[in-house]
Design a protein around this motif. Sequence first.
Motif, PDB file in Angstrom:
ATOM      1  N   UNK A   1      -1.162  15.276   1.019  1.00  0.00           N
ATOM      2  CA  UNK A   1      -2.606  15.060   1.014  1.00  0.00           C
ATOM      3  C   UNK A   1      -3.009  13.950   0.056  1.00  0.00           C
ATOM      4  N   UNK A   2      -2.362  13.876  -1.102  1.00  0.00           N
ATOM      5  CA  UNK A   2      -2.663  12.788  -2.042  1.00  0.00           C
ATOM      6  C   UNK A   2      -2.310  11.435  -1.450  1.00  0.00           C
ATOM      7  N   UNK A   3      -1.122  11.340  -0.862  1.00  0.00           N
ATOM      8  CA  UNK A   3      -0.686  10.070  -0.284  1.00  0.00           C
ATOM      9  C   UNK A   3      -1.589   9.679   0.884  1.00  0.00           C
ATOM     10  N   UNK A   4      -1.951  10.629   1.720  1.00  0.00           N
ATOM     11  CA  UNK A   4      -2.802  10.338   2.872  1.00  0.00           C
ATOM     12  C   UNK A   4      -4.161   9.775   2.434  1.00  0.00           C
ATOM     13  N   UNK A   5      -4.767  10.415   1.443  1.00  0.00           N
ATOM     14  CA  UNK A   5      -6.073   9.978   0.955  1.00  0.00           C
ATOM     15  C   UNK A   5      -5.990   8.608   0.296  1.00  0.00           C
ATOM     16  N   UNK A   6      -4.997   8.429  -0.564  1.00  0.00           N
ATOM     17  CA  UNK A   6      -4.870   7.156  -1.281  1.00  0.00           C
ATOM     18  C   UNK A   6      -4.521   6.024  -0.325  1.00  0.00           C
ATOM     19  N   UNK A   7      -3.642   6.301   0.644  1.00  0.00           N
ATOM     20  CA  UNK A   7      -3.234   5.253   1.576  1.00  0.00           C
ATOM     21  C   UNK A   7      -4.411   4.779   2.415  1.00  0.00           C
ATOM     22  N   UNK A   8      -5.286   5.688   2.793  1.00  0.00           N
ATOM     23  CA  UNK A   8      -6.490   5.304   3.531  1.00  0.00           C
ATOM     24  C   UNK A   8      -7.352   4.362   2.693  1.00  0.00           C
TER      25      UNK A   8
ATOM     26  N   UNK B   1       0.789  -1.239   0.000  1.00  0.00           N
ATOM     27  CA  UNK B   1       0.000   0.000   0.000  1.00  0.00           C
ATOM     28  C   UNK B   1       0.826   1.298   0.000  1.00  0.00           C
ATOM     29  N   UNK B   2       1.791   1.494   0.933  1.00  0.00           N
ATOM     30  CA  UNK B   2       2.524   2.755   0.890  1.00  0.00           C
ATOM     31  C   UNK B   2       3.308   2.960  -0.412  1.00  0.00           C
ATOM     32  N   UNK B   3       3.957   1.917  -0.900  1.00  0.00           N
ATOM     33  CA  UNK B   3       4.710   2.060  -2.151  1.00  0.00           C
ATOM     34  C   UNK B   3       3.787   2.361  -3.324  1.00  0.00           C
ATOM     35  N   UNK B   4       2.581   1.804  -3.298  1.00  0.00           N
ATOM     36  CA  UNK B   4       1.616   2.073  -4.366  1.00  0.00           C
ATOM     37  C   UNK B   4       1.221   3.546  -4.395  1.00  0.00           C
ATOM     38  N   UNK B   5       1.309   4.202  -3.238  1.00  0.00           N
ATOM     39  CA  UNK B   5       1.013   5.632  -3.156  1.00  0.00           C
ATOM     40  C   UNK B   5       2.225   6.500  -3.488  1.00  0.00           C
TER      41      UNK B   5
END
Length: 256
Positions: free
Chosen positions: A215-222, A139-143
Amino acid sequence: MTIEPLKVWHDRDGKLLRLRLARPKANIVDAQMIAALTAALDAHMNDPAILAVLIDHEGPHFSFGASVQEHLPDQCDAMLKSFNALVMRLVAAPVPVLVAVRGQCLGGGMEVAIAGSRIFATPDAKFGQPEIILGVFAPPASCILPEKIARAAAEDILLSGRSISGEQAFALGLVSEITPEPEAAALSYFDHALAGLSPSSLRIAVKAARLDMVERVRTKLCNLEHLYLEKLMSTKDALEGLTAFIEKRPAQWEAR
């Protein structure tokens, strides 16, 4: 100071926070390592005198990755949520996070590294997200990877599970500097690029430079945390891939 399995100290007259993964040779990013990194960041990141963080490692390898055992269904929920929270602390850190890498930098270890600002690596270092080989995804790498390198290159790393060298990672823009001495290079960068700056102004500049990405990473990671826990972990193949790795045997995929 040592917060097992992490060494923590201040360098450069208190301006540089040093975090050293201290459980070689694998430096596995398990629940204990996640907790230690999180505790160190929570304890020191609000110190207004700190200009940067440097994460490096003992032993020949940065990290072999996360604990596969902790990815099994009985531990997965707590592990993933705590690890994702750690990654977001690094992505949203108020100061630059420098990372020095030798040897293998895989899976969760690579996600810790790419969450930082600049990576200094040896030419023969190995970066990879092998999760797909175990029937899961990162998940984190995908973001983060699509934020740092071209999407096609990011998808190749995420979907093939193959490793790339430090030189290849540099060519892609993932690594900032190739050097036989990553720690020394990171310290030199701090001394020449950061040490003389205003701590308060640097924190505002870091926020400005990363605001939209954070903000993009935070939203996508959720969203991906939900996808991982609710969709992926309900499949037969995810459990089979993890179990096969632990049992050191080939996985028998059922496509369901």
